[in-house]
Design a protein around this motif. Structure first.
Motif, mmCIF file in Angstrom:
data_model
loop_
_atom_site.group_PDB
_atom_site.id
_atom_site.type_symbol
_atom_site.label_atom_id
_atom_site.label_comp_id
_atom_site.label_asym_id
_atom_site.label_seq_id
_atom_site.Cartn_x
_atom_site.Cartn_y
_atom_site.Cartn_z
ATOM 1 N N GLU A 234 0.830 -1.207 0.000
ATOM 2 C CA GLU A 234 0.000 0.000 0.000
ATOM 3 C C GLU A 234 0.863 1.255 0.000
ATOM 4 O O GLU A 234 0.523 2.265 -0.640
ATOM 5 C CB GLU A 234 -0.938 -0.008 1.208
ATOM 6 C CG GLU A 234 -2.018 -1.077 1.140
ATOM 7 C CD GLU A 234 -2.880 -0.921 -0.096
ATOM 8 O OE1 GLU A 234 -3.444 0.175 -0.299
ATOM 9 O OE2 GLU A 234 -2.975 -1.891 -0.887
ATOM 10 N N LYS A 235 1.991 1.211 0.682
ATOM 11 C CA LYS A 235 2.902 2.359 0.692
ATOM 12 C C LYS A 235 3.534 2.569 -0.682
ATOM 13 O O LYS A 235 3.733 3.711 -1.112
ATOM 14 C CB LYS A 235 3.989 2.163 1.751
ATOM 15 C CG LYS A 235 3.486 2.264 3.191
ATOM 16 C CD LYS A 235 4.624 2.057 4.180
ATOM 17 C CE LYS A 235 4.124 2.165 5.613
ATOM 18 N NZ LYS A 235 5.229 1.950 6.602
ATOM 19 N N ILE A 236 3.864 1.466 -1.350
ATOM 20 C CA ILE A 236 4.431 1.569 -2.699
ATOM 21 C C ILE A 236 3.458 2.312 -3.614
ATOM 22 O O ILE A 236 3.850 3.209 -4.379
ATOM 23 C CB ILE A 236 4.737 0.172 -3.273
ATOM 24 C CG1 ILE A 236 5.891 -0.485 -2.510
ATOM 25 C CG2 ILE A 236 5.072 0.259 -4.767
ATOM 26 C CD1 ILE A 236 6.113 -1.942 -2.875
ATOM 27 N N LYS A 237 2.199 1.957 -3.540
ATOM 28 C CA LYS A 237 1.191 2.564 -4.411
ATOM 29 C C LYS A 237 1.003 4.053 -4.135
ATOM 30 O O LYS A 237 0.524 4.785 -5.008
ATOM 31 C CB LYS A 237 -0.142 1.830 -4.240
ATOM 32 C CG LYS A 237 -0.097 0.370 -4.667
ATOM 33 C CD LYS A 237 -1.391 -0.348 -4.318
ATOM 34 C CE LYS A 237 -1.308 -1.832 -4.661
ATOM 35 N NZ LYS A 237 -2.549 -2.565 -4.279
ATOM 36 N N ARG A 238 1.384 4.489 -2.922
ATOM 37 C CA ARG A 238 1.205 5.899 -2.557
ATOM 38 C C ARG A 238 2.475 6.742 -2.747
ATOM 39 O O ARG A 238 2.459 7.938 -2.467
ATOM 40 C CB ARG A 238 0.738 6.003 -1.101
ATOM 41 C CG ARG A 238 -0.653 5.431 -0.849
ATOM 42 C CD ARG A 238 -1.194 5.886 0.498
ATOM 43 N NE ARG A 238 -0.387 5.400 1.603
ATOM 44 C CZ ARG A 238 -0.627 4.263 2.268
ATOM 45 N NH1 ARG A 238 -1.657 3.509 1.912
ATOM 46 N NH2 ARG A 238 0.134 3.886 3.271
ATOM 47 N N VAL A 239 3.558 6.126 -3.197
ATOM 48 C CA VAL A 239 4.791 6.885 -3.424
ATOM 49 C C VAL A 239 4.543 7.917 -4.523
ATOM 50 O O VAL A 239 4.089 7.563 -5.617
ATOM 51 C CB VAL A 239 5.954 5.955 -3.832
ATOM 52 C CG1 VAL A 239 7.154 6.765 -4.301
ATOM 53 C CG2 VAL A 239 6.349 5.056 -2.664
ATOM 54 N N PRO A 240 4.816 9.181 -4.274
ATOM 55 C CA PRO A 240 4.582 10.225 -5.289
ATOM 56 C C PRO A 240 5.340 9.929 -6.580
ATOM 57 O O PRO A 240 6.531 9.633 -6.567
ATOM 58 C CB PRO A 240 5.116 11.497 -4.613
ATOM 59 C CG PRO A 240 4.988 11.225 -3.149
ATOM 60 C CD PRO A 240 5.297 9.760 -2.997
ATOM 61 N N GLY A 241 4.646 9.981 -7.687
ATOM 62 C CA GLY A 241 5.267 9.766 -8.986
ATOM 63 C C GLY A 241 5.467 8.319 -9.369
ATOM 64 O O GLY A 241 6.030 8.034 -10.437
ATOM 65 N N ILE A 242 4.990 7.392 -8.549
ATOM 66 C CA ILE A 242 5.199 5.968 -8.844
ATOM 67 C C ILE A 242 4.312 5.517 -9.998
ATOM 68 O O ILE A 242 3.197 6.019 -10.184
ATOM 69 C CB ILE A 242 4.907 5.095 -7.595
ATOM 70 C CG1 ILE A 242 5.536 3.691 -7.747
ATOM 71 C CG2 ILE A 242 3.402 4.972 -7.362
ATOM 72 C CD1 ILE A 242 7.021 3.703 -7.588
ATOM 73 N N SER A 243 4.813 4.604 -10.800
ATOM 74 C CA SER A 243 4.024 3.931 -11.829
ATOM 75 C C SER A 243 4.212 2.436 -11.632
ATOM 76 O O SER A 243 5.347 1.972 -11.450
ATOM 77 C CB SER A 243 4.487 4.334 -13.237
ATOM 78 O OG SER A 243 4.156 5.676 -13.514
ATOM 79 N N TYR A 244 3.130 1.696 -11.658
ATOM 80 C CA TYR A 244 3.215 0.256 -11.443
ATOM 81 C C TYR A 244 2.098 -0.447 -12.195
ATOM 82 O O TYR A 244 1.116 0.166 -12.618
ATOM 83 C CB TYR A 244 3.131 -0.081 -9.946
ATOM 84 C CG TYR A 244 1.810 0.268 -9.303
ATOM 85 C CD1 TYR A 244 0.758 -0.658 -9.261
ATOM 86 C CD2 TYR A 244 1.602 1.523 -8.737
ATOM 87 C CE1 TYR A 244 -0.458 -0.337 -8.681
ATOM 88 C CE2 TYR A 244 0.397 1.858 -8.159
ATOM 89 C CZ TYR A 244 -0.633 0.923 -8.124
ATOM 90 O OH TYR A 244 -1.842 1.242 -7.552
ATOM 91 N N GLU A 245 2.238 -1.740 -12.344
ATOM 92 C CA GLU A 245 1.230 -2.570 -12.995
ATOM 93 C C GLU A 245 1.232 -3.941 -12.341
ATOM 94 O O GLU A 245 2.306 -4.501 -12.065
ATOM 95 C CB GLU A 245 1.518 -2.705 -14.488
ATOM 96 C CG GLU A 245 0.572 -3.624 -15.245
ATOM 97 C CD GLU A 245 -0.854 -3.079 -15.317
ATOM 98 O OE1 GLU A 245 -1.767 -3.874 -15.622
ATOM 99 O OE2 GLU A 245 -1.050 -1.864 -15.083
#
Length: 308
Positions: free
Chosen positions: A150-161
């Motif tokens: 959940e923290k990864i998803k909230r990192v500013p500027g992050i892109s993930y799939e």
């Protein structure tokens, strides 16, 4: 193979692990000086013991059965090259822009195959390390996995799939590809393709090497994506791949809890075969493709026990 491993654990992770080991039929609690708790037991005829030392926040695993303990109790893969320290426990900080890709569930009979990718760059890499990104196999507590995801998803500027291939679709794809590595390569390439659409300026992608490198290169080349592909063993030591491993593991666990209520075991050891037989007895063999990867040997042991 090694006879000793050391893993860092937080007090919360240690308590979760203590409860898991305490419920294991082959281990009993014993006292050990300086240790908060200690368990001893025998796996496949080989003794093993595990003790948590709160002052150093370390779990020490010893004995001829240490490798079996890691695989069957902690669900980690023993790493002979890095022994005695065990699996990679911290992610390397690489601030250069790149995609990291990893999967979860490929060694589990029950459940989906989940593949995730994360874009890391100077603006996000340090934050990913700060929030605790490391190889998901070095984090035994699934609640902690979820917190970090959940923290990864909230990192500013992050892109993930994150792509989750449920067992039914997985079985269809396996029949089409006829090979797990080609299926994995297809899934990795698809995740990289989606990430490339989100961040077209990213110059390279890093994946853990799960087969001959040409397998993934061919799958990615078929999509004509202008990204330099790198593959290496222990890719989860990279911060982007580590973050991807956490997202993939978290999605796998969430599927298992939502679909099976946490009742289906992980891995493919004998207790999984027993659970599969119980599932078939309760719901019928026709339901097995909806929860299991049928190409595993477990299927033959369950449906054709006389020939297994």
């Amino acid at each position: 193979m090694a006879n000793q491993y050391t893993l860092p654990l937080s007090p919360a992770e240690a308590e979760t692990l203590r409860n898991r080991i305490a419920a294991h039929p082959d281990f009993i609690a014993v006292k050990r000086e300086w240790a908060d708790w200690c368990f001893e037991g025998v796996l496949h005829g080989a003794p093993a013991n595990a003790a948590f030392y709160p002052k150093k926040k370390r779990l020490l695993i010893q004995g001829r059965g240490a490798d079996a303990f890691l695989k069957e109790v902690l669900e980690l893969e023993p790493d002979a090259e890095s022994a005695p320290s065990g699996p990679a426990l911290t992610a390397a900080l690489d601030e250069s822009p790149h995609f990291g890709v990893d999967e979860s569930g490929k060694g589990d009979y029950f459940g989906p195959l989940c593949v995730a990718g994360v874009y890391s760059c100077p603006a996000t890499a340090r934050e990913l390390v700060r929030i605790g990104c490391r190889d998901s196999k070095a984090i035994p507590d699934d609640r902690r996995i979820h917190e970090i995801a959940e923290k990864i998803k909230r990192v500013p500027g992050i892109s993930y799939e994150v792509m989750c291939i449920g067992p039914k679709r997985y079985n269809e794809l396996y029949a089409e590809f006829g090979n797990l590595n080609r299926l994995l390569a297809w899934a990795h390439a698809r995740v990289i393709a989606v990430l490339h659409e989100k961040v077209p300026s990213c110059p390279r992608a890093l994946s853990d090497q799960f087969a001959n490198e040409w397998v993934l290169k061919k799958a990615l080349g078929a999509r004509r994506i202008p990204v330099k592909l790198e593959q290496r063993t222990k890719g989860e030591s990279d911060v982007a791949v580590a973050a991807a491993s956490i997202l993939a593991r978290d999605r796998f666990v969430q599927w298992m809890q939502a679909t099976a209520g946490g009742t289906l075991p992980l891995g493919c050891a004998p207790h999984v075969t027993k659970a599969a037989k119980q599932f078939v007895a309760a719901y019928g063999a026709e339901k097995l493709p909806e929860v299991a990867k049928l190409h595993f040997k477990v299927t033959k042991a369950v449906l054709q026990p006389g020939e297994a």
